[in-house]
Motif scaffolding. Structure first.
Motif, PDB file in Angstrom:
ATOM      1  N   LEU A 113       9.612  27.953  13.823  1.00 24.11           N
ATOM      2  CA  LEU A 113       9.544  26.599  13.262  1.00 24.11           C
ATOM      3  C   LEU A 113       8.624  25.729  14.089  1.00 24.11           C
ATOM      4  O   LEU A 113       8.242  26.056  15.217  1.00 24.11           O
ATOM      5  CB  LEU A 113      10.939  25.979  13.147  1.00 24.11           C
ATOM      6  N   ASN A 114       8.246  24.592  13.487  1.00 28.73           N
ATOM      7  CA  ASN A 114       7.452  23.570  14.173  1.00 28.73           C
ATOM      8  C   ASN A 114       8.290  22.305  14.295  1.00 28.73           C
ATOM      9  O   ASN A 114       9.008  21.942  13.349  1.00 28.73           O
ATOM     10  CB  ASN A 114       6.189  23.245  13.361  1.00 28.73           C
ATOM     11  N   ARG A 115       8.215  21.663  15.446  1.00 33.72           N
ATOM     12  CA  ARG A 115       8.877  20.374  15.624  1.00 33.72           C
ATOM     13  C   ARG A 115       7.818  19.291  15.723  1.00 33.72           C
ATOM     14  O   ARG A 115       6.876  19.393  16.517  1.00 33.72           O
ATOM     15  CB  ARG A 115       9.763  20.381  16.874  1.00 33.72           C
ATOM     16  N   THR A 165       3.491  17.484  18.438  1.00 34.05           N
ATOM     17  CA  THR A 165       3.908  18.661  17.677  1.00 34.05           C
ATOM     18  C   THR A 165       4.209  19.784  18.661  1.00 34.05           C
ATOM     19  O   THR A 165       3.569  19.892  19.713  1.00 34.05           O
ATOM     20  CB  THR A 165       2.827  19.130  16.687  1.00 34.05           C
ATOM     21  N   SER A 166       5.205  20.608  18.324  1.00 35.89           N
ATOM     22  CA  SER A 166       5.579  21.735  19.175  1.00 35.89           C
ATOM     23  C   SER A 166       5.741  22.978  18.311  1.00 35.89           C
ATOM     24  O   SER A 166       6.446  22.937  17.299  1.00 35.89           O
ATOM     25  CB  SER A 166       6.899  21.453  19.912  1.00 35.89           C
ATOM     26  N   PHE A 167       5.106  24.073  18.725  1.00 39.24           N
ATOM     27  CA  PHE A 167       5.238  25.351  18.026  1.00 39.24           C
ATOM     28  C   PHE A 167       6.339  26.162  18.699  1.00 39.24           C
ATOM     29  O   PHE A 167       6.272  26.447  19.891  1.00 39.24           O
ATOM     30  CB  PHE A 167       3.912  26.116  18.070  1.00 39.24           C
ATOM     31  N   PHE A 179      11.088   2.852  11.192  1.00 38.25           N
ATOM     32  CA  PHE A 179      12.475   3.317  11.284  1.00 38.25           C
ATOM     33  C   PHE A 179      12.799   3.827  12.682  1.00 38.25           C
ATOM     34  O   PHE A 179      13.893   4.329  12.930  1.00 38.25           O
ATOM     35  CB  PHE A 179      12.709   4.449  10.275  1.00 38.25           C
ATOM     36  N   GLY A 180      11.835   3.727  13.597  1.00 39.29           N
ATOM     37  CA  GLY A 180      12.025   4.230  14.956  1.00 39.29           C
ATOM     38  C   GLY A 180      11.461   5.627  15.094  1.00 39.29           C
ATOM     39  O   GLY A 180      10.515   6.017  14.402  1.00 39.29           O
ATOM     40  N   HIS A 181      12.062   6.424  15.981  1.00 40.13           N
ATOM     41  CA  HIS A 181      11.605   7.801  16.207  1.00 40.13           C
ATOM     42  C   HIS A 181      12.278   8.741  15.216  1.00 40.13           C
ATOM     43  O   HIS A 181      13.474   8.628  14.942  1.00 40.13           O
ATOM     44  CB  HIS A 181      11.936   8.233  17.635  1.00 40.13           C
ATOM     45  N   LEU A 182      11.505   9.688  14.683  1.00 40.39           N
ATOM     46  CA  LEU A 182      12.042  10.720  13.806  1.00 40.39           C
ATOM     47  C   LEU A 182      11.631  12.092  14.323  1.00 40.39           C
ATOM     48  O   LEU A 182      10.489  12.276  14.776  1.00 40.39           O
ATOM     49  CB  LEU A 182      11.522  10.578  12.372  1.00 40.39           C
ATOM     50  N   LEU A 183      12.554  13.044  14.245  1.00 43.85           N
ATOM     51  CA  LEU A 183      12.257  14.437  14.531  1.00 43.85           C
ATOM     52  C   LEU A 183      12.228  15.192  13.209  1.00 43.85           C
ATOM     53  O   LEU A 183      13.176  15.110  12.419  1.00 43.85           O
ATOM     54  CB  LEU A 183      13.317  15.038  15.457  1.00 43.85           C
ATOM     55  N   VAL A 184      11.167  15.938  12.976  1.00 49.25           N
ATOM     56  CA  VAL A 184      10.996  16.705  11.742  1.00 49.25           C
ATOM     57  C   VAL A 184      10.801  18.168  12.121  1.00 49.25           C
ATOM     58  O   VAL A 184      10.118  18.486  13.104  1.00 49.25           O
ATOM     59  CB  VAL A 184       9.772  16.209  10.941  1.00 49.25           C
ATOM     60  N   GLU A 185      11.399  19.079  11.325  1.00 48.61           N
ATOM     61  CA  GLU A 185      11.210  20.504  11.546  1.00 48.61           C
ATOM     62  C   GLU A 185      10.668  21.142  10.276  1.00 48.61           C
ATOM     63  O   GLU A 185      11.191  20.906   9.175  1.00 48.61           O
ATOM     64  CB  GLU A 185      12.525  21.174  11.954  1.00 48.61           C
ATOM     65  N   THR A 186       9.613  21.945  10.426  1.00 49.02           N
ATOM     66  CA  THR A 186       9.016  22.638   9.289  1.00 49.02           C
ATOM     67  C   THR A 186       8.808  24.109   9.640  1.00 49.02           C
ATOM     68  O   THR A 186       8.759  24.477  10.811  1.00 49.02           O
ATOM     69  CB  THR A 186       7.655  22.024   8.913  1.00 49.02           C
ATOM     70  N   HIS A 187       8.683  24.933   8.613  1.00 52.02           N
ATOM     71  CA  HIS A 187       8.382  26.350   8.790  1.00 52.02           C
ATOM     72  C   HIS A 187       6.974  26.637   8.273  1.00 52.02           C
ATOM     73  O   HIS A 187       6.434  25.893   7.457  1.00 52.02           O
ATOM     74  CB  HIS A 187       9.402  27.211   8.044  1.00 52.02           C
ATOM     75  N   GLY A 188       6.404  27.713   8.764  1.00 47.70           N
ATOM     76  CA  GLY A 188       5.061  28.078   8.334  1.00 47.70           C
ATOM     77  C   GLY A 188       4.004  27.351   9.152  1.00 47.70           C
ATOM     78  O   GLY A 188       4.303  26.637  10.117  1.00 47.70           O
TER      79      GLY A 188
END
Length: 342
Positions: free
Chosen positions: A293-295, A287-289, A302-311
């Protein structure tokens, strides 16, 4: 259309820099030529400017052919990455250069220089020399020099790439605001997708000497036509048909017909929902702050996924999660990296 390039071709020996490229620019429009190094975008800009000969095709302003017209007679303003200011001339002399070449009256030149320094918000540097200016100031002066002669078209060749991030963000806003006020048709070369999206009415995405897709920033981001465009226009998760069928079968309802190799699913990181789930098939690997946003990086079937969230981010490395993507959030793109679609 105001400026049109039809079937432009340019070769350097066996290397094809441009292969039957056609683009256009409307009055008052800001268009970016976007693509990686070597894709042909700068060659196309130089052909439009008259700085490089065209091997085949046509360049026109309305109904006037430009291909055989020398650069100095085309009436275009050009701003380069390297500023290209005359080091032995003051700011006033640099801005006035084109007007002097056109033998404009001295009073008109002085008034125009003063006006442009006010426009670029640098009224107090009139007697300074380029070596006394910052990079951002030099680029503003180069822009003022380019628009001093009321150009038919403004051509920008990577105008911000030599500047640091903060100056670049500020100047791109200023250039766009100035272009809107003056309504000068503008064509900009850039390899920076964020820059292109922030400044452009339309983007012409190029690769390997051809135009891959043309559209608004929203169209290229949300509806990329090919795997290349999806990957180049921001962060994306590109997953094969086979893996989607096995792991996220609800997305198959929107897939076009064709062999598995023909289309991949494009899922933007912000379109993925995560839920803490001990029986989930995906694992948080990092996880990266990043302030706003957070990554979150995931591994799963399904392999590697990148997700981005707020808060606030409650997900931890090693945690199991379930993954949800709505069908309408998935775009199917042509896999232009395989022979199956050639």
């Amino acid at each position: 259309m105001y400026l049109t390039v039809s079937n432009a071709t340019k070769r350097y020996g066996a290397f094809v820099a441009l292969d039957d490229v056609s683009v256009s620019l409307k009055k008052g429009e800001f268009v970016s030529l976007l693509g990686p190094s070597g894709c042909g975008k700068t060659t196309l800009l130089r052909i439009i400017a008259g700085l490089t000969d065209i091997d085949g095709g046509d360049v026109r302003i309305e109904d006037v052919a430009m291909s055989d017209m020398p650069a100095r007679k085309r009436g275009f303003g050009i701003v380069f990455q390297s500023y290209s200011l005359f080091p032995n001339m003051s700011v006033a002399e640099n801005i006035a250069y084109g007007l002097k070449v056109r033998k404009a009256p001295s009073e008109q030149i002085r008034a125009r220089v003063k006006e442009l320094l006010e426009i670029i918000k640098l009224p107090d540097i009139i007697d300074k020399y380029p070596g006394q200016l910052s990079g951002g100031q030099q680029q503003r002066v180069a822009l003022a020099r380019a628009i001093a002669v009321d150009p038919k078209v403004l051509l920008l060749d990577e105008p911000l790439s030599a500047l640091d991030a903060n100056v670049r963000a500020s100047l791109r806003h200023e250039i766009r605001q100035l272009q809107r006020e003056l309504k000068i048709p503008t064509l900009m070369v850039t390899h920076d997708q964020e820059e292109a999206m922030a400044m452009s009415d339309r983007i012409i995405c190029m690769n390997h000497g051809v135009v891959v897709q043309v559209g608004t920033p929203e169209e290229l981001y949300h509806k990329p036509a090919t795997r290349f465009v999806a990957d180049f226009m921001g962060s994306s998760n590109l997953i094969t048909t086979k893996l989607i069928r096995e792991t996220l079968p609800n997305l198959m309802s929107t897939r076009p017909e064709g062999p598995d190799e023909a289309f991949d699913a494009c899922i933007r990181p912000e379109e993925i929902s995560l839920v803490e789930d001990e029986s989930g098939v995906a694992t948080v690997t990092s996880t990266s702050f990043l302030g706003n946003l957070n990554r979150i990086d995931l591994d799963g079937p399904f392999g590697h996924l990148l997700v981005e969230t707020h808060g606030p981010c409650s997900f931890k490395t090693g945690q199991k999660v379930s993954v949800d993507v709505k069908p309408e959030a998935c775009t199917w793109v042509l896999n232009d990296e395989t022979e199956a679609v050639t």
